[in-house]
Motif scaffolding. Structure first.
Motif, PDB file in Angstrom:
ATOM      1  N   THR A   1      15.805 -17.724  -3.456  1.00 48.77           N
ATOM      2  CA  THR A   1      14.537 -17.015  -3.541  1.00 48.77           C
ATOM      3  C   THR A   1      14.138 -16.802  -4.996  1.00 48.77           C
ATOM      4  OG1 THR A   1      15.534 -14.814  -3.540  1.00 48.77           O
ATOM      5  CG2 THR A   1      15.067 -15.825  -1.397  1.00 48.77           C
ATOM      6  N   ARG A   2      12.830 -16.744  -5.232  1.00 46.46           N
ATOM      7  CA  ARG A   2      12.319 -16.452  -6.571  1.00 46.46           C
ATOM      8  C   ARG A   2      12.174 -14.949  -6.794  1.00 46.46           C
ATOM      9  NH1 ARG A   2       7.394 -17.949  -7.293  1.00 46.46           N
ATOM     10  NH2 ARG A   2       6.837 -18.806  -5.268  1.00 46.46           N
ATOM     11  N   SER A   3      11.879 -14.216  -5.713  1.00 44.08           N
ATOM     12  CA  SER A   3      11.765 -12.764  -5.809  1.00 44.08           C
ATOM     13  C   SER A   3      11.744 -12.183  -4.408  1.00 44.08           C
ATOM     14  CB  SER A   3      10.491 -12.342  -6.563  1.00 44.08           C
ATOM     15  OG  SER A   3       9.346 -12.670  -5.799  1.00 44.08           O
ATOM     16  N   ALA A   4      11.933 -10.883  -4.309  1.00 46.44           N
ATOM     17  CA  ALA A   4      11.844 -10.178  -3.031  1.00 46.44           C
ATOM     18  C   ALA A   4      11.165  -8.839  -3.275  1.00 46.44           C
ATOM     19  CB  ALA A   4      13.226  -9.982  -2.416  1.00 46.44           C
ATOM     20  N   LEU A   5      10.238  -8.495  -2.371  1.00 40.64           N
ATOM     21  CA  LEU A   5       9.474  -7.260  -2.508  1.00 40.64           C
ATOM     22  C   LEU A   5       9.560  -6.458  -1.219  1.00 40.64           C
ATOM     23  CD1 LEU A   5       6.269  -8.835  -4.082  1.00 40.64           C
ATOM     24  CD2 LEU A   5       7.972  -7.484  -5.318  1.00 40.64           C
ATOM     25  N   LEU A   6       9.497  -5.142  -1.342  1.00 42.31           N
ATOM     26  CA  LEU A   6       9.505  -4.262  -0.177  1.00 42.31           C
ATOM     27  C   LEU A   6       8.283  -3.361  -0.245  1.00 42.31           C
ATOM     28  CD1 LEU A   6      11.340  -3.555   2.290  1.00 42.31           C
ATOM     29  CD2 LEU A   6      12.184  -1.646   0.937  1.00 42.31           C
ATOM     30  N   ASP A   7       7.451  -3.374   0.824  1.00 43.11           N
ATOM     31  CA  ASP A   7       6.216  -2.599   0.847  1.00 43.11           C
ATOM     32  C   ASP A   7       6.071  -1.872   2.173  1.00 43.11           C
ATOM     33  OD1 ASP A   7       4.906  -3.467  -1.684  1.00 43.11           O
ATOM     34  OD2 ASP A   7       4.902  -5.436  -0.716  1.00 43.11           O
ATOM     35  N   ALA A   8       5.323  -0.766   2.138  1.00 45.29           N
ATOM     36  CA  ALA A   8       4.865  -0.150   3.380  1.00 45.29           C
ATOM     37  C   ALA A   8       3.834  -1.078   3.995  1.00 45.29           C
ATOM     38  CB  ALA A   8       4.251   1.212   3.087  1.00 45.29           C
ATOM     39  N   GLY A   9       3.937  -1.311   5.314  1.00 44.71           N
ATOM     40  CA  GLY A   9       3.083  -2.300   5.942  1.00 44.71           C
ATOM     41  C   GLY A   9       2.350  -1.807   7.168  1.00 44.71           C
ATOM     42  N   GLY A  10       1.520  -2.690   7.695  1.00 43.14           N
ATOM     43  CA  GLY A  10       0.607  -2.356   8.777  1.00 43.14           C
ATOM     44  C   GLY A  10      -0.803  -2.332   8.226  1.00 43.14           C
ATOM     45  N   LYS A  11      -1.774  -2.811   8.991  1.00 42.75           N
ATOM     46  CA  LYS A  11      -3.112  -3.014   8.462  1.00 42.75           C
ATOM     47  C   LYS A  11      -3.762  -1.720   7.958  1.00 42.75           C
ATOM     48  CE  LYS A  11      -5.720  -6.211  10.276  1.00 42.75           C
ATOM     49  NZ  LYS A  11      -5.537  -7.258   9.255  1.00 42.75           N
ATOM     50  N   GLY A  12      -3.657  -0.645   8.736  1.00 44.20           N
ATOM     51  CA  GLY A  12      -4.231   0.620   8.282  1.00 44.20           C
ATOM     52  C   GLY A  12      -3.520   1.169   7.068  1.00 44.20           C
ATOM     53  N   VAL A  13      -2.205   0.995   7.032  1.00 45.81           N
ATOM     54  CA  VAL A  13      -1.431   1.408   5.860  1.00 45.81           C
ATOM     55  C   VAL A  13      -1.915   0.654   4.628  1.00 45.81           C
ATOM     56  CG1 VAL A  13       0.863   1.262   4.802  1.00 45.81           C
ATOM     57  CG2 VAL A  13       0.607   2.161   7.119  1.00 45.81           C
ATOM     58  N   ASN A  14      -2.169  -0.656   4.776  1.00 48.36           N
ATOM     59  CA  ASN A  14      -2.649  -1.449   3.648  1.00 48.36           C
ATOM     60  C   ASN A  14      -4.027  -0.991   3.179  1.00 48.36           C
ATOM     61  OD1 ASN A  14      -0.330  -3.007   3.638  1.00 48.36           O
ATOM     62  ND2 ASN A  14      -1.227  -4.626   4.900  1.00 48.36           N
ATOM     63  N   VAL A  15      -4.905  -0.650   4.121  1.00 47.19           N
ATOM     64  CA  VAL A  15      -6.229  -0.127   3.733  1.00 47.19           C
ATOM     65  C   VAL A  15      -6.062   1.146   2.909  1.00 47.19           C
ATOM     66  CG1 VAL A  15      -8.372   0.894   4.600  1.00 47.19           C
ATOM     67  CG2 VAL A  15      -7.455  -1.170   5.677  1.00 47.19           C
ATOM     68  N   ALA A  16      -5.205   2.046   3.362  1.00 47.11           N
ATOM     69  CA  ALA A  16      -4.964   3.289   2.626  1.00 47.11           C
ATOM     70  C   ALA A  16      -4.361   3.013   1.253  1.00 47.11           C
ATOM     71  CB  ALA A  16      -4.050   4.208   3.435  1.00 47.11           C
ATOM     72  N   ARG A  17      -3.443   2.052   1.179  1.00 46.81           N
ATOM     73  CA  ARG A  17      -2.823   1.700  -0.106  1.00 46.81           C
ATOM     74  C   ARG A  17      -3.851   1.123  -1.065  1.00 46.81           C
ATOM     75  NH1 ARG A  17       0.825  -2.586   1.024  1.00 46.81           N
ATOM     76  NH2 ARG A  17       1.408  -2.473  -1.168  1.00 46.81           N
ATOM     77  N   ALA A  18      -4.773   0.300  -0.557  1.00 43.65           N
ATOM     78  CA  ALA A  18      -5.809  -0.278  -1.414  1.00 43.65           C
ATOM     79  C   ALA A  18      -6.731   0.802  -1.957  1.00 43.65           C
ATOM     80  CB  ALA A  18      -6.604  -1.324  -0.638  1.00 43.65           C
ATOM     81  N   LEU A  19      -7.117   1.727  -1.103  1.00 40.00           N
ATOM     82  CA  LEU A  19      -7.972   2.829  -1.555  1.00 40.00           C
ATOM     83  C   LEU A  19      -7.272   3.672  -2.617  1.00 40.00           C
ATOM     84  CD1 LEU A  19      -9.346   3.874   1.939  1.00 40.00           C
ATOM     85  CD2 LEU A  19     -10.679   2.799   0.115  1.00 40.00           C
ATOM     86  N   ALA A  20      -6.017   4.029  -2.355  1.00 41.43           N
ATOM     87  CA  ALA A  20      -5.262   4.852  -3.302  1.00 41.43           C
ATOM     88  C   ALA A  20      -5.077   4.140  -4.635  1.00 41.43           C
ATOM     89  CB  ALA A  20      -3.911   5.229  -2.705  1.00 41.43           C
TER      90      ALA A  20
END
Length: 313
Positions: free
Chosen positions: A28-47
């Motif tokens: 692998t070149r890298s690995a990332l861990l994020d909170a997921g789910g479409k609504g969660v992503n919308v909230a993350r983008a706004l924040a």
């Protein structure tokens, strides 16, 4: 303030590789861990853009603890609905050419009491909100009309509702007449029952959805950007800078950008596409900050080629 509801959130691990080869041992070149789910992503983008967001979501198991910890670092107000099952974990494999392969778990099974608590938490959080955004797949034990019923109850209280889901849940949600739906090309085709291969196909399909009582359709159409279709007209916006690194969450960023920009007309659409394009250029499901948005790279017009062929990314 915008409230997002994610019935089936996740902890998302993204693994970047040069290319996927079945049966091989890959570095692998890298690995990332994020909170997921479409609504969660919308909230993350706004924040990420300094806007207030509240995320309503079920939490359970060690994954639920991990999920809320990830969201706390993003500055998002989280309304937790405890459940007996564990929040799901998803894996995304991102190749160097921008191709993404997703492995999504179905999620924990809900019982009637857990569904009722999620509804109650949403109605409470919606008080005074500018928008309530109902997003993503429904976990086992949650009926297909869950978002539709929730939409009706929210609108009875005067809330504006946006829906971004798929399949039976999207078809049912349209019947609930939300203020806005944001399907991608495949979801739009499934919704209207015919293929969407061109911008003209997407326009006709979106107008069918308008005919079912939804006043605003924002259809994301891959590398061709997005269409905004309302009773006042139709507009197409496309970013001239598209070098995708991971398309996971790009549509969620697009929806967040549209709502953040005022949710009306071509200017909001152009901002939305800038947010979506910026997200696609980032690793994993990272959400763009203001410094990463390139509004000048977006072309937006009511005149577009209906024969333009749509691609997957």
């Amino acid at each position: 303030m915008i409230v997002t509801v994610t019935a089936n959130p996740s902890v998302d691990r993204t693994i970047e590789i040069d290319s996927l080869q079945r049966g091989a041992v890959l570095r692998t070149r890298s690995a990332l861990l994020d909170a997921g789910g479409k609504g969660v992503n919308v909230a993350r983008a706004l924040a990420a853009n300094g806007l207030a967001a509240t995320a309503v979501l079920p939490t359970g198991g060690a994954e639920g603890v991990q999920l809320t910890a990830l969201l706390a670092t993003a500055g998002i107000n989280v309304v937790e609905v405890p459940i007996a099952g564990a929040v799901r974990s998803n894996i995304t494999i991102a190749e160097a050419d921008g191709t993404t392969t997703k492995l999504n778990e179905p999620g924990p099974r809900f019982d009637a009491a857990e569904r009722a608590r999620l509804v109650a938490a949403t109605l409470d959080a919606a008080e005074g909100a500018d928008w309530v955004v109902l997003c993503g797949s429904l976990p086992p034990g949650v009926p297909a009309d869950f978002y539709a019923d929730l939409t009706r109850r929210l609108r009875e209280r005067g809330a504006r509702v946006a829906v971004d889901t798929s399949g039976d849940a999207l078809r049912a949600a349209v019947a609930g007449r939300p203020d806005l739906v944001k399907p991608n090309r495949e979801e739009l085709a499934d919704l209207v029952g015919h293929e969407v291969r061109t911008l003209g196909d997407a326009l006709r399909a979106a107008r069918q959805v308008l005919g079912q009582g939804v006043p605003t359709v924002v259809a994301s159409v891959g590398a061709e950007g997005a269409l905004l279709v309302t009773a006042d007209g139709a507009w197409h916006a496309r970013s001239t800078f598209v070098e995708p690194r991971s398309t996971v969450g790009a549509g969620d960023a697009l929806l967040a950008g549209f709502l953040a920009a005022g949710h009306i007309g071509p200017d909001a659409l152009a901002d939305a596409v800038a947010w979506g394009a910026a997200a696609a250029a980032l690793p994993g499901s990272r959400m763009p900050t203001p410094a990463e948005l390139d509004r000048a790279a977006v072309q937006c017009s009511p005149a577009f080629d209906p024969a333009a062929t749509l691609t997957e990314s």
